[in-house]
Design a protein around this motif. Structure first.
Motif, PDB file in Angstrom:
ATOM      1  N   GLU A 183      24.894  13.840  -7.771  1.00 46.54           N
ATOM      2  CA  GLU A 183      23.569  13.809  -8.312  1.00 46.54           C
ATOM      3  C   GLU A 183      22.886  13.958  -8.383  1.00 46.54           C
ATOM      4  O   GLU A 183      21.941  13.692  -7.648  1.00 46.54           O
ATOM      5  CB  GLU A 183      24.185  12.191  -9.803  1.00 46.54           C
ATOM      6  CG  GLU A 183      25.287  12.083 -10.559  1.00 46.54           C
ATOM      7  CD  GLU A 183      24.983  11.219 -11.431  1.00 46.54           C
ATOM      8  OE1 GLU A 183      23.432  10.456 -11.207  1.00 46.54           O
ATOM      9  OE2 GLU A 183      27.102  11.504 -12.037  1.00 46.54           O
ATOM     10  N   THR A 209      18.464  13.195  -7.911  1.00 47.11           N
ATOM     11  CA  THR A 209      17.997  12.061  -8.567  1.00 47.11           C
ATOM     12  C   THR A 209      16.455  11.869  -8.366  1.00 47.11           C
ATOM     13  O   THR A 209      16.149  11.116  -9.644  1.00 47.11           O
ATOM     14  CB  THR A 209      18.761  10.634  -7.372  1.00 47.11           C
ATOM     15  OG1 THR A 209      18.001  10.987  -5.900  1.00 47.11           O
ATOM     16  CG2 THR A 209      19.607  10.259  -7.722  1.00 47.11           C
ATOM     17  N   PHE A 239      19.220  13.695  -3.949  1.00 51.65           N
ATOM     18  CA  PHE A 239      20.063  14.021  -4.543  1.00 51.65           C
ATOM     19  C   PHE A 239      21.000  12.433  -3.923  1.00 51.65           C
ATOM     20  O   PHE A 239      20.788  11.600  -3.236  1.00 51.65           O
ATOM     21  CB  PHE A 239      21.926  14.511  -4.117  1.00 51.65           C
ATOM     22  CG  PHE A 239      21.721  16.023  -4.478  1.00 51.65           C
ATOM     23  CD1 PHE A 239      22.160  16.473  -5.493  1.00 51.65           C
ATOM     24  CD2 PHE A 239      21.083  17.317  -3.376  1.00 51.65           C
ATOM     25  CE1 PHE A 239      22.307  17.302  -5.877  1.00 51.65           C
ATOM     26  CE2 PHE A 239      21.130  18.123  -3.759  1.00 51.65           C
ATOM     27  CZ  PHE A 239      21.344  18.910  -4.981  1.00 51.65           C
ATOM     28  N   SER A 240      22.242  11.469  -5.226  1.00 50.43           N
ATOM     29  CA  SER A 240      22.580  10.575  -5.105  1.00 50.43           C
ATOM     30  C   SER A 240      23.387  10.174  -3.675  1.00 50.43           C
ATOM     31  O   SER A 240      23.302   8.795  -3.493  1.00 50.43           O
ATOM     32  CB  SER A 240      23.620  10.182  -6.042  1.00 50.43           C
ATOM     33  OG  SER A 240      24.134  10.764  -6.077  1.00 50.43           O
ATOM     34  N   THR A 249      28.383  19.538  -7.126  1.00 45.98           N
ATOM     35  CA  THR A 249      27.372  18.676  -7.621  1.00 45.98           C
ATOM     36  C   THR A 249      27.627  19.883  -9.010  1.00 45.98           C
ATOM     37  O   THR A 249      28.122  21.380  -9.637  1.00 45.98           O
ATOM     38  CB  THR A 249      26.129  19.615  -6.843  1.00 45.98           C
ATOM     39  OG1 THR A 249      25.998  21.403  -6.690  1.00 45.98           O
ATOM     40  CG2 THR A 249      25.844  18.633  -5.662  1.00 45.98           C
TER      41      THR A 249
END
Length: 170
Positions: free
Chosen positions: A43, A45, A66-67, A133
């Protein structure tokens, strides 16, 4: 049930959507292989600039964080950076992927005062297990050039306010 403690060391086999790790029992010294599936997609961030930002410097690199680590996905070629409005125009860029960061580097400075959109379609990037994603849009506006291109009144100049600007067509 027997307590096998925590995994010891790095995964034995990784990649794809399955990871195997050796797990040892503290009580008996026995070991077994544990299987874990990565079912969580990466995800966004944060971004730089932030979504909706104004006064973004014309030469700024755009960053999406991203996470978890990401790599190009099936829809990677469909990523686009464009000037919104009429007419809409695509911006040429290069990119860099570094672990959890995806950087877009415009090939020329962006037009001052113009609004831009970075569009990442669903599946443009994926995690190391292949989880894609979600679609993501980043909207921002580039800082307007100073009045008279930064020239002071009476200082002369080329008659071209703001000097020359880079092309933002791809």
């Amino acid at each position: 049930l027997q307590d096998y403690g925590t995994p010891c060391g790095a995964p034995v086999i990784g990649g794809g959507s399955t990871v195997l790790a050796r797990v040892s029992s503290r009580a008996t010294g026995e070991s077994l292989l544990a299987v874990a599936r990565d079912a969580v997609p990466p995800e966004v961030t944060s971004t730089d600039p932030q979504n909706g930002a104004g006064d973004v410097p014309p030469g700024q690199t755009i960053a999406v964080f991203f996470s978890e680590p990401v790599r190009p996905g099936a829809k990677f070629p469909e990523i686009s950076l464009y000037r919104s409005g009429t007419p809409q125009s695509t911006v040429a860029y290069t990119y860099r992927l570094e672990d959890t960061a995806f950087y877009i580097i415009p090939s020329a400075p962006l037009e001052g005062g113009a609004a831009y959109v970075l569009e990442l379609p669903a599946g443009a990037l994926e995690d190391l297990a292949g989880q894609p994603t979600a679609a993501f849009l980043l909207n921002f506006t580039v800082a307007a050039p100073p009045p008279n291109g930064g020239n002071q009144a009476g200082a002369g100049g080329s008659g071209s306010p703001g000097g020359s600007s880079g092309s933002d067509t791809g």
